[in-house]
Design a protein around this motif. Structure first.
Motif, PDB file in Angstrom:
ATOM      1  N   TRP A 118       0.829  -1.206   0.000  1.00 22.38           N
ATOM      2  CA  TRP A 118       0.000   0.000   0.000  1.00 22.38           C
ATOM      3  C   TRP A 118       0.864   1.258   0.000  1.00 22.38           C
ATOM      4  N   GLU A 119       1.927   1.256   0.780  1.00 22.64           N
ATOM      5  CA  GLU A 119       2.811   2.420   0.840  1.00 22.64           C
ATOM      6  C   GLU A 119       3.559   2.621  -0.475  1.00 22.64           C
ATOM      7  N   LYS A 122       1.131   3.896  -3.176  1.00 27.71           N
ATOM      8  CA  LYS A 122       0.708   5.276  -2.900  1.00 27.71           C
ATOM      9  C   LYS A 122       1.827   6.282  -3.171  1.00 27.71           C
ATOM     10  N   SER A 123       3.071   5.864  -3.000  1.00 26.76           N
ATOM     11  CA  SER A 123       4.194   6.797  -3.072  1.00 26.76           C
ATOM     12  C   SER A 123       4.842   6.884  -4.449  1.00 26.76           C
ATOM     13  N   SER A 131      -0.970   8.348  -5.285  1.00 26.33           N
ATOM     14  CA  SER A 131      -2.246   8.240  -4.575  1.00 26.33           C
ATOM     15  C   SER A 131      -3.439   8.599  -5.445  1.00 26.33           C
TER      16      SER A 131
END
Length: 343
Positions: A118-119, A122-123, A131
């Motif tokens: 997820w990180e 998103k990044s 995102s």
């Protein structure tokens, strides 16, 4: 166009896709005993692949967003590749996450995988547009079917229901097959299963890959319906919604899983939307997760086996005799057959 008819058709599409998600996780956890807290990652992977293979190159009209594999494949190829993406990712993760270790350690590994994924998504703007995600995914067969928006929704609902029915027949057949009986044997008595010569690591990896494929398929269906993909909608907490539906309806029972999916993500999570505005802005949205937590705890306290529990007469280990000093052999009965017959 009736707003209520549009809302109901949308809700039914969500229900059918949520049922696919529950089938996937029920096969992995209910029958394979795998606590897959990274389920949403495999669903999101299928959604992303289906979106990127439908959008075309990230140039021209799509130059405002960046993504991988920009192609315009015809229907239903994006869905097929979404299914393969879920299966391949499950194979990769399963090779290191399904080693013989305590189940709570496995659950921790999958949760960490979910958080890291997820990180990263998103990044990293160059890979997944950060995102913001991607948008503009076309409707499959949208140009071939001269339908209104509402008419297309009902057609898409029929399409998703047909797929859900096919997956139901598949997972039910797998569950009652000799392979499924071996899964239940591994889940309930892994040491006994290993002593009979069954490779539980391979068996666990097989069910994990099949569940990943179904998850990728459900993600592809969802992104083609929504027309957009964003990491904010694929957070790790979404996995707990599917788990709650399974526990409420009846884990290891596909009819119970369908009932739980109808009750939890469809009925109970939609009820707060109809409440009048109270308290601070955003309170009503927060109530959704309060409802999820209360439903899970209530189910575990009052009816831990769910509304429609598993039929325990399918697998019986009552005739199992422990091997002591090699003097006696195990007599394990599975649905009337010795476990040796299903290897």
């Amino acid at each position: 166009m009736s707003a209520w008819e549009f809302y109901i058709s949308t809700l039914l599409v969500y229900f059918a896709i949520d049922v696919l998600s529950a089938f996937s996780l029920n096969l992995q956890f209910g029958f394979g005993g795998i606590i897959n807290l990274a389920f949403i990652v495999f669903q999101a992977a299928g959604a992303y692949i289906a979106a990127s293979l439908s959008l075309g190159p990230d140039t021209g009209a799509n130059a405002f967003q960046t993504y991988l594999f920009g192609m315009s494949l015809p229907f239903p190829l994006p869905l097929i590749f979404a299914t393969l993406a879920g299966a391949i990712l499950a194979l990769v993760v399963g090779l290191f996450g399904l080693r013989r270790m305590r189940k709570d350690y496995q659950a921790a590994v999958f949760l960490i995988v979910s958080l890291i994924a997820w990180e990263v998504v998103k990044s990293d703007v160059s890979l997944f547009n950060g995102s913001n995600g991607v948008t503009g995914v076309g409707k499959p067969l949208g140009t071939a079917l001269p339908l209104s928006s509402l008419g297309y929704q009902w057609v898409y609902l029929v399409w998703v229901l047909v797929i859900a029915a096919g997956v139901y027949l598949l997972v039910r057949w797998l569950s009652i097959s000799p392979w499924g009986r071996a899964l239940r044997a591994m889940r309930d008595h892994e040491d006994a299963t290993v002593s009979l010569g069954i490779n539980t690591t391979v068996l666990r990896l097989q069910v994990f890959v099949i569940g990943g494929a179904i998850a990728g398929l459900s993600g592809g269906l969802l992104v083609e319906f929504l027309g957009a993909w964003s990491p904010g909608a694929w957070g790790y907490a979404e996995t707990f919604v599917v788990f709650t539906a399974m526990f409420v309806g009846g884990i290891r029972n596909y009819k119970g899983v369908i009932l739980g999916t109808l009750l939890v993500p469809i009925l109970f999570l939609e009820l707060p939307r109809f409440l009048p505005p109270i308290g601070y802005p955003g309170l009503i949205s927060s109530l959704e997760w309060v409802v999820i937590g209360l439903l899970w705890m209530t189910s575990l306290l009052l009816r831990p086996k769910g509304i429609i529990p598993e039929k325990r007469n399918i697998v019986s280990f009552g005739n199992y005799v422990k091997v002591l000093g090699g003097k006696r052999s195990p007599q394990v009965k599975v649905a009337g057959h010795s476990l040796g017959e299903i290897t």
